[in-house]
Design an enzyme around this catalytic site. Sequence first.
Site, short mmCIF file in Angstrom:
data_model
loop_
_atom_site.label_atom_id
_atom_site.label_comp_id
_atom_site.label_asym_id
_atom_site.label_seq_id
_atom_site.Cartn_x
_atom_site.Cartn_y
_atom_site.Cartn_z
N TYR A 1 1.91 -0.76 -7.66
CA TYR A 1 2.42 0.14 -6.59
C TYR A 1 3.49 0.70 -7.27
O TYR A 1 3.80 2.27 -7.42
CB TYR A 1 3.22 -0.52 -5.09
CG TYR A 1 3.23 0.73 -4.24
CD1 TYR A 1 2.39 1.49 -3.12
CD2 TYR A 1 4.79 1.22 -4.12
CE1 TYR A 1 2.79 2.15 -2.48
CE2 TYR A 1 5.03 1.67 -3.18
CZ TYR A 1 4.36 2.32 -2.26
OH TYR A 1 4.63 3.19 -1.11
N SER B 1 8.43 7.04 -3.68
CA SER B 1 9.28 6.13 -3.12
C SER B 1 10.65 5.74 -2.83
O SER B 1 10.64 6.14 -4.59
CB SER B 1 7.98 4.62 -2.98
OG SER B 1 8.83 3.94 -2.12
P1 NAD Z 1 -0.66 5.58 6.09
O1 NAD Z 1 -1.22 4.17 5.58
O2 NAD Z 1 -0.08 5.36 7.55
O3 NAD Z 1 -1.46 6.71 4.94
C1 NAD Z 1 -1.47 6.77 3.76
C2 NAD Z 1 -2.90 7.82 4.10
O4 NAD Z 1 -3.99 7.70 3.08
C3 NAD Z 1 -3.62 7.38 5.43
O5 NAD Z 1 -4.46 9.12 5.37
C4 NAD Z 1 -5.41 7.43 4.46
O6 NAD Z 1 -6.04 7.70 5.48
C5 NAD Z 1 -4.95 8.27 2.83
N1 NAD Z 1 -5.86 7.21 2.10
C6 NAD Z 1 -6.01 5.66 1.65
N2 NAD Z 1 -6.73 5.66 0.60
C7 NAD Z 1 -7.24 7.00 0.63
C8 NAD Z 1 -8.46 7.18 -0.78
N3 NAD Z 1 -8.65 6.73 -1.57
N4 NAD Z 1 -8.60 8.88 -0.52
C9 NAD Z 1 -7.59 9.85 0.46
N5 NAD Z 1 -6.97 9.61 1.54
C10 NAD Z 1 -6.76 7.61 1.42
O7 NAD Z 1 0.68 4.83 5.01
P2 NAD Z 1 2.04 5.99 4.70
O8 NAD Z 1 3.31 4.74 5.42
O9 NAD Z 1 2.03 7.39 6.12
O10 NAD Z 1 2.23 6.41 3.40
C11 NAD Z 1 1.50 7.47 2.70
C12 NAD Z 1 2.62 8.06 1.23
O11 NAD Z 1 4.14 7.18 1.86
C13 NAD Z 1 2.08 6.59 0.53
O12 NAD Z 1 1.57 7.83 -0.41
C14 NAD Z 1 3.27 6.11 0.43
O13 NAD Z 1 2.49 5.05 -0.90
C15 NAD Z 1 4.16 6.76 0.74
N6 NAD Z 1 5.86 5.84 1.18
C16 NAD Z 1 5.16 5.06 2.47
C17 NAD Z 1 6.91 4.43 2.74
C18 NAD Z 1 6.57 4.04 4.28
O14 NAD Z 1 7.98 2.89 4.32
N7 NAD Z 1 5.61 3.69 4.45
C19 NAD Z 1 7.48 4.69 1.53
C20 NAD Z 1 7.52 4.90 0.24
C21 NAD Z 1 6.37 5.45 0.34
#
Ligand code: NAD
Length: 265
Positions: free
Chosen positions: A160, A147
């Site tokens: 986080y 991130s």
């Molecule tokens: P999201 O909530 O759409 O996806 C998260 C995924 O992780 C889902 O498939 C969920 O079921 C899975 N998950 C959560 N807990 C779990 C567990 N205990 N075991 C197995 N699977 C689990 O969110 P996203 O935004 O697509 O996030 C994906 C990644 O991107 C994360 O690592 C997040 O930190 C990172 N990220 C997101 C953003 C943003 O702005 N959305 C920015 C930077 C980084």
Amino acid sequence: MDISVPLKDKVALVTGSTSGIGLAIARALVANGADVAINGFGSAEEIDEVTKALAADSGRRVAHFGHDLAAIDEAGRLVEAVTAQFGRVDILVNNAGAQHMASVDEFPDEQWNRLIAVNLTAAFATIRAVWPQMRDRGWGRIINTASTLAFTAETRKSAYVATKHGILGLTREVALEGAQLGITCNAVCPAWVLTPLVAKQVEEKAAELQYSFEEAARNYFVTDMPTRRFVETHEVAAAVLFLCSEAARSITGIALPVDGGSLIA
Ligand code: NAD
């Protein structure tokens, strides 16, 4: 967007790929010829729909593995299960992520432990589990979703931010250990992407300020980014795809921002 990276006969495991960024990464990988193991939570119908759509659109093998990465043993078991079903794992994308927001003095133990487990420990455990087969084949691609918060901080996100800083350290360490083995390890660092993880934060901000969802998104999220728009999931997926390519074989240990210029503003 036409980005073609030949991944035929490669098997990819993408954790946290039932929604958001992970799902877009899975889509990009199957579209480029890889078989893909998806992982994450959701209703049985949603997961069935996602799995079938990925397979139907691409003709590749796609299967869902429901392992809960909050438990370190489950991460190792996930790699074992995928290897048993698909025969190998060539590409590992550690993308599963969880969020909890509270000030540091009120941050609950169980949420701290959950975020460390899902966002950081699970990545270590899946990497440890795939390592022998990647080493023996002399080829592997490991990509960790970090991130922009791997470089910066934000209030009420102690766990986080700590995990995202931590995953960069792990990425660099693993890159060094894999450098002569044909295994690269890199991180992608998105800024705001409007996924379920972030929609929840926009909703909370809207409720706090009595704004509409759109007003909260515009005034508190999009303003962080010089491009003044959310990063799209497929843009993060394109970065991951590039890091999986042969062209990227000398790129290892990097943290690639996909952030609309956030980190330079
Ligand atoms: P999201 O909530 O759409 O996806 C998260 C995924 O992780 C889902 O498939 C969920 O079921 C899975 N998950 C959560 N807990 C779990 C567990 N205990 N075991 C197995 N699977 C689990 O969110 P996203 O935004 O697509 O996030 C994906 C990644 O991107 C994360 O690592 C997040 O930190 C990172 N990220 C997101 C953003 C943003 O702005 N959305 C920015 C930077 C980084």
